[in-house]
Motif scaffolding. Structure first.
Motif, short mmCIF file in Angstrom:
data_model
loop_
_atom_site.label_atom_id
_atom_site.label_comp_id
_atom_site.label_asym_id
_atom_site.label_seq_id
_atom_site.Cartn_x
_atom_site.Cartn_y
_atom_site.Cartn_z
N MET A 49 33.59 -36.49 -23.34
CA MET A 49 34.07 -35.94 -22.07
C MET A 49 32.88 -35.61 -21.18
O MET A 49 32.01 -34.82 -21.57
N ALA A 50 32.84 -36.23 -20.04
CA ALA A 50 31.74 -35.93 -19.10
C ALA A 50 31.88 -34.49 -18.63
O ALA A 50 32.97 -34.03 -18.31
N LYS A 51 30.77 -33.82 -18.61
CA LYS A 51 30.79 -32.40 -18.22
C LYS A 51 31.27 -32.25 -16.78
O LYS A 51 30.85 -32.99 -15.88
N VAL A 52 32.08 -31.28 -16.60
CA VAL A 52 32.55 -30.94 -15.25
C VAL A 52 31.48 -30.13 -14.57
O VAL A 52 31.02 -29.12 -15.12
N LYS A 53 31.09 -30.52 -13.40
CA LYS A 53 30.07 -29.77 -12.68
C LYS A 53 30.74 -28.69 -11.83
O LYS A 53 31.71 -28.93 -11.13
N VAL A 54 30.19 -27.53 -11.91
CA VAL A 54 30.82 -26.34 -11.35
C VAL A 54 29.93 -25.64 -10.35
O VAL A 54 28.71 -25.56 -10.54
N GLY A 55 30.57 -25.14 -9.30
CA GLY A 55 29.86 -24.27 -8.37
C GLY A 55 30.53 -22.92 -8.40
O GLY A 55 31.76 -22.83 -8.48
N ILE A 56 29.75 -21.86 -8.32
CA ILE A 56 30.30 -20.50 -8.32
C ILE A 56 30.09 -19.88 -6.94
O ILE A 56 28.98 -19.94 -6.39
N GLU A 104 31.70 -28.75 -22.10
CA GLU A 104 32.71 -29.24 -21.16
C GLU A 104 32.29 -29.11 -19.70
O GLU A 104 32.80 -29.83 -18.86
N ALA A 105 31.42 -28.16 -19.42
CA ALA A 105 31.08 -27.93 -18.02
C ALA A 105 29.67 -27.38 -17.90
O ALA A 105 29.11 -26.87 -18.86
N GLU A 106 29.15 -27.49 -16.71
CA GLU A 106 27.85 -26.88 -16.44
C GLU A 106 27.85 -26.40 -14.99
O GLU A 106 28.37 -27.07 -14.09
N VAL A 107 27.25 -25.24 -14.81
CA VAL A 107 27.17 -24.67 -13.46
C VAL A 107 25.94 -25.26 -12.78
O VAL A 107 24.82 -25.10 -13.27
N VAL A 108 26.16 -25.95 -11.67
CA VAL A 108 25.04 -26.58 -10.96
C VAL A 108 24.72 -25.90 -9.65
O VAL A 108 23.70 -26.19 -9.04
N ALA A 109 25.59 -24.99 -9.22
CA ALA A 109 25.34 -24.36 -7.93
C ALA A 109 25.98 -23.00 -7.84
O ALA A 109 27.01 -22.73 -8.48
N VAL A 110 25.36 -22.14 -7.03
CA VAL A 110 25.94 -20.81 -6.75
C VAL A 110 25.77 -20.56 -5.26
O VAL A 110 24.74 -20.95 -4.66
N ALA A 111 26.80 -19.96 -4.68
CA ALA A 111 26.74 -19.68 -3.24
C ALA A 111 27.07 -18.23 -3.01
O ALA A 111 28.08 -17.72 -3.51
N SER A 112 26.23 -17.56 -2.25
CA SER A 112 26.49 -16.16 -1.94
C SER A 112 25.77 -15.80 -0.66
O SER A 112 24.62 -16.16 -0.47
N ALA A 142 39.86 -26.80 -1.84
CA ALA A 142 40.84 -27.85 -2.06
C ALA A 142 40.65 -29.00 -1.06
O ALA A 142 40.70 -30.18 -1.43
N ARG A 143 40.41 -28.63 0.18
CA ARG A 143 40.22 -29.67 1.21
C ARG A 143 38.95 -30.45 1.00
O ARG A 143 38.81 -31.55 1.48
N ALA A 144 38.02 -29.86 0.23
CA ALA A 144 36.81 -30.59 -0.12
C ALA A 144 37.04 -31.43 -1.36
O ALA A 144 36.12 -32.05 -1.91
N PRO A 159 28.74 -33.63 -3.48
CA PRO A 159 29.78 -34.53 -3.99
C PRO A 159 30.02 -34.44 -5.49
O PRO A 159 31.13 -34.70 -5.95
N ASP A 160 28.99 -34.09 -6.26
CA ASP A 160 29.18 -34.13 -7.71
C ASP A 160 29.90 -32.91 -8.26
O ASP A 160 30.34 -32.91 -9.41
#
Lengths: 361, 361, 361, 361
Positions: B1-8, B28-36, B87-89, B65-66
């Motif tokens: 299973m390709a890891k799901v890339k996650v942004g927080i 299953e997943a990895e966090v690649v970005a954080v926004a604050s 969702a719209r993204a 995109p990833d």
């Protein structure tokens, strides 16, 4: 202090508790008589506790001049008449909970005792439960700062005697039978604070085949002070008796559990004599408690009553407490029936029994 | 299973939990970005967890995109807009509890995700809490017979961030913040049973100086099936986090306590690194727990969400769950304000935030 | 990290634990083969866990070139030969406790693995038990100041397989079977401190009809540092598995209990699927635990071994640990037989099996 | 029953316990005098408990004709002489534990009391501890089948008075001070079974700067019946008093904990009056107990002694028990010194004080 001579009305489970309790506190009082219409039971109780006089009709017992205090462990619907009779015989009354069936009865019981110059005690042992008394001491010491929530819970899988299950004899289900304990406790713990409102959620979840009474109740009491009391009671909790409190204040919290929190967790392949009230078995894992009556506060309660009679203590757990509890019970049944909280004061007249406020709102 | 890339989205307490949870389930997943918007915090979080990309504006993060899934840990009032944007993204949404501020927002969040073909997950970790899952397994095995009462309680002495205390940002007090957990739990435990009515008792007992929100709540949920759920929540319970359930059925009972019931009761003269969430100190007696995040179910929750995205599991903990919980919260505030239980369905429109139903009934 | 392919020798209780544990940690390793002379069992295990290759003779399994690690769950007396065979086949070894029957065997196992360039792991899961790891973290943080006493206890009512009860196959009774856990734990917790002396009290109290092995053991270990370890083990403790530690230091104390201290105290009239290892029933009161394997540390242990093979971690729980434990066990049996503590080092030669030091001192 | 008039020798911690205990059982006895060479303390105690007569020299108190029983709470090295003096004054003796410093002293104390026709009671309250008495009742009911292991543990962080720390006054460290409780308990619980051997591990781990006595002890007692007793005692356990037992038999097991197992787990930001013996504070989390003296069994013990004097009960907890305990203590120190178990009987002569058998084996 001359021992107070006591007569017990009733011969079942609660009468046994009374007799055993007096036996644990033999210096202040002694049980000299027991009266029960079911002769076999009365004789058995008398034999078990060495009670010399046995009566079939309690009014004959009331004629015994040396008896000073009479305890009532008969069905709820008889509390009123018995109290009046006892008072008119010039004897002090210990009335088991709940006090009676209606507020009118409660008023009359209090008035007749007052005018007869006898004390009317309300047998709420939770005011004497050692572990709970410790919680109150800590509270009074400021351990918790200002208290905002008191929870009391008493639960088991259903009472022993048949009359409990017949709401015409009992007045209601578990709220009547055990909610009275929890309600009284919250009220007493908060210093007999004035009550603002009552809400309750009731249901017959498990024992519908044998009773019209509720077998599980949640009751929320709002106090004028802003604090809240919660009474959680059940006839539908398997595994033996369970009795516990939680106290929350701005400055802290405490948990006191009389059963699982006091017990000797025990595994026995073979079983042994006795674990705890309502325990289904003594095989396998059990939670036996020790000094059960003492740790509920029953002997201390009876000792207190006797000492009050001798003027050595001031009554704590009175008919007035019992009436207040009954007002809350009325309001709780009404709240459950109407689906809304009931503001205090709430004193509907002409109610035959408390549960009618729920079943026929 | 390709890891799901996650942004927080977010960088405070809850964002830290998310980042740490994904780290515990790295397959299953990895966090690649954080926004604050608070740049300092975002950088600190990124450093702590090795998150490569840091954004000030989450909408910039949505352009990556990833990234396939975005978690929202921002204040409640932002959940709605953020969900729509995510969702719209074209990205899946993990929305922290409570879902949002109003039922209209909830409806729109669910609809937009649906039409955009993305999943809307509701981050209710109690569906994954190992100890509670065990209770559910026993229940499903018939251990308790027919269940009539489920109680869930989460309490501590108040949340970390300022916005919780401002009801305009949070929507309400502890019922909104933690009652949602308890409500969701009872609902889920009973098999997502249909709800009949809701009653609640709310108050601001301890923190009136800093909030208009309630800081202690009792909420009674009646289900169509006859069962009852009770949510007990507090921002006024000292001593560290407390999370527990009780389950009662005709055939039995179970107690599961995540803190005092899981801990290593410890006395330390000197203190040590960390005991438990919200613990005031590590000196003296404490109740340190182990594998805290795991034992709350956070990593398992995140893993589930990632696996759903890959089609390996069916979503459990959805936006629909979150909306149902919000309906109950609405009804609870209304019940507290009106002093009566609220029958379902209850969908008042034009409510700015849930607590208004209490403060301005 | 490429998954490490694993073969399991054995098909009974411990093999099941291994298979289940690898399944909980599927990213680092996968079980591809099982070997057991009892064909029925091996097939059943393979079916249960989806293990593709089944062998009757483990040496055939050792011929599989892709298998990198082999776990031994066979009777103690076979550990030595199997280890040598596995090592000579160029595969890493996970040897269940206790390591083997004699110190000579232990020496040879360590040497052959070393010279073959394979790792020899000792399957002591208590080094990975989450709750105990938490205790060690607090200790390392200085929570307890200088530690002077560590107690470890593992008890139940007797093992599953027949060979345990035959000391010629097992090497000894409960000290051999479970004391090895407790001894290893105390040693590891104190930082693998040098041992000064060992004393033990052993007896066959309950199961004399079925074994010559001891069924209850108390073992006191003195460390050069001045600290003391106490191992309390039993095959004569009814009611289900019990595993607990106590740690005492100048600055504090902690208690960690994996069973009664982690459980969901439960009453069930009807029973349910599974409570806990060795539980006699699921009816009445029980102490079911959650995530049992995880909370013992088995999956984490296997993950560690696989990661060591990939060079990602440094071995913790090695053949040297197992040999040290065996030295303590030797000394404990001797101490019990002679009635005096045995000073370290203690390496008597030519002992056929450890229990002989007790039965024929 | 005419009240037995009592004099107390001593005015510190233990004397306070005695005075408070008699006050809880006022029907059988009353304290009429206290004697202590430290006049300030004696007056304070007398004031606190309403004791009418205060003496500096206990021999003057012995001259009071109405006093029937005298309790000794003075340092261990004075027990012997005081007992002789009390007996020769024709009064019954309650001697606190441990009985005295040497077996010769013990023999003489027993003999003099016998020849003087007075009773020599040994103040071992654990024979009266309600929770432990419950365990014994279950055992006698066959709950556990044949019992093979009894463990008793009493631990805290060190005694109040200076003389304990001076082995010349106390005779030894914690084994002498608290091990006597545990040893007595195991002996009594197993029906005063004959002792076969004793082993002990002692050390001064924490308080070496202030004492030559051991501050932690593990003592294993083998009984002729095959059962084992384990006494675990400490002056190095932080966090307040801890007292607990475990009982293992072929048919079951029980755990009884007087502190953490009886307490009201409490968090208090502000503190409150009193939690439990030796508790360092009442702030933060604490384990306050309720009815502390009662739940240790002190009042019940004193009541028993008084009733024995009146011939209403047969002595349980006698000088013979105290001497047996001292024999075990001797053997334990010797075993620790020699590193081997000591077979019974073991009656070395000319020992100045028990700890000499350890420090100068």
């Amino acid at each position: 202090m001359a021992k107070v001579k006591v007569g017990i009305i009733g011969s079942r489970f609660e009468a046994d508790i009374h007799a055993a309790s007096f036996q644990l506190m033999p210096e202040e009082a002694e049980v000299v008589a027991v009266a029960s219409p079911t002769p076999g039971n009365a004789l058995a109780l008398a034999a078990r506790y060495g009670i010399p006089r046995v009566f079939k009709d309690y009014r004959e017992m009331l004629a015994e001049p040396d008896i000073e205090m009479v305890t009532i462990t008969a069905p709820n619907r008889l509390h009123h008449q018995m109290t009046l009779d006892i008072a008119r015989a010039g004897k002090h009354v210990v009335c088991e909970k709940p006090l009676c069936m209606t507020l009118e009865e409660a008023d009359e019981m209090i008035e007749v005792c007052r005018s007869q110059g006898v004390l009317l005690f309300y047998a709420e042992e939770l005011f004497f439960t050692p572990k709970y008394v410790k919680a109150k001491e800590m509270a009074d010491h400021g351990a918790f700062g200002k208290i905002y929530l008191v929870k009391q819970s008493e639960k088991h899988f259903g009472p022993h005697s048949d009359w409990f299950w017949d709401v015409n004899q009992s007045g209601g289900g578990v709220l009547m039978d055990m909610g009275c304990h929890s309600i009284a406790f919250c009220y007493w713990f908060l210093g007999r604070a004035a009550i603002k409102s009552v809400y309750a959620n009731l249901g017959t979840y498990v024992h519908a085949a044998k009773t019209k009474g509720e077998d599980d109740s949640l009751c929320i009491i709002e106090f004028e002070s802003g604090a809240v009391g919660m009474a959680e009671n059940s006839w539908a909790r398997r595994g033996g008796m369970d009795d516990r409190i939680e106290v929350y204040g701005e400055g802290g919290v405490t948990y006191a559990n009389l059963h699982m929190g006091n017990a000797l967790p025990t595994y026995s392949e073979y079983g042994y004599g006795y674990a705890v009230e309502k325990a289904p078995t003594t095989k396998g894992w059990t939670y036996p408690v020790f000094e059960e009556l003492w740790n509920y506060g029953f002997p201390q309660e009876m000792r207190h009553f006797a000492r009050c009679i001798r003027g050595l203590e001031t009554p704590d757990a009175t008919g007035e407490d019992g009436r207040l509890v009954l007002e809350v019970i009325y309001a709780a049944y009404a709240a459950a029936g109407l689906g809304r909280k009931i503001e205090f004061p709430y004193r509907p007249a002409g109610i035959a029994k408390p549960i009618d406020l729920w079943r026929k709102p």
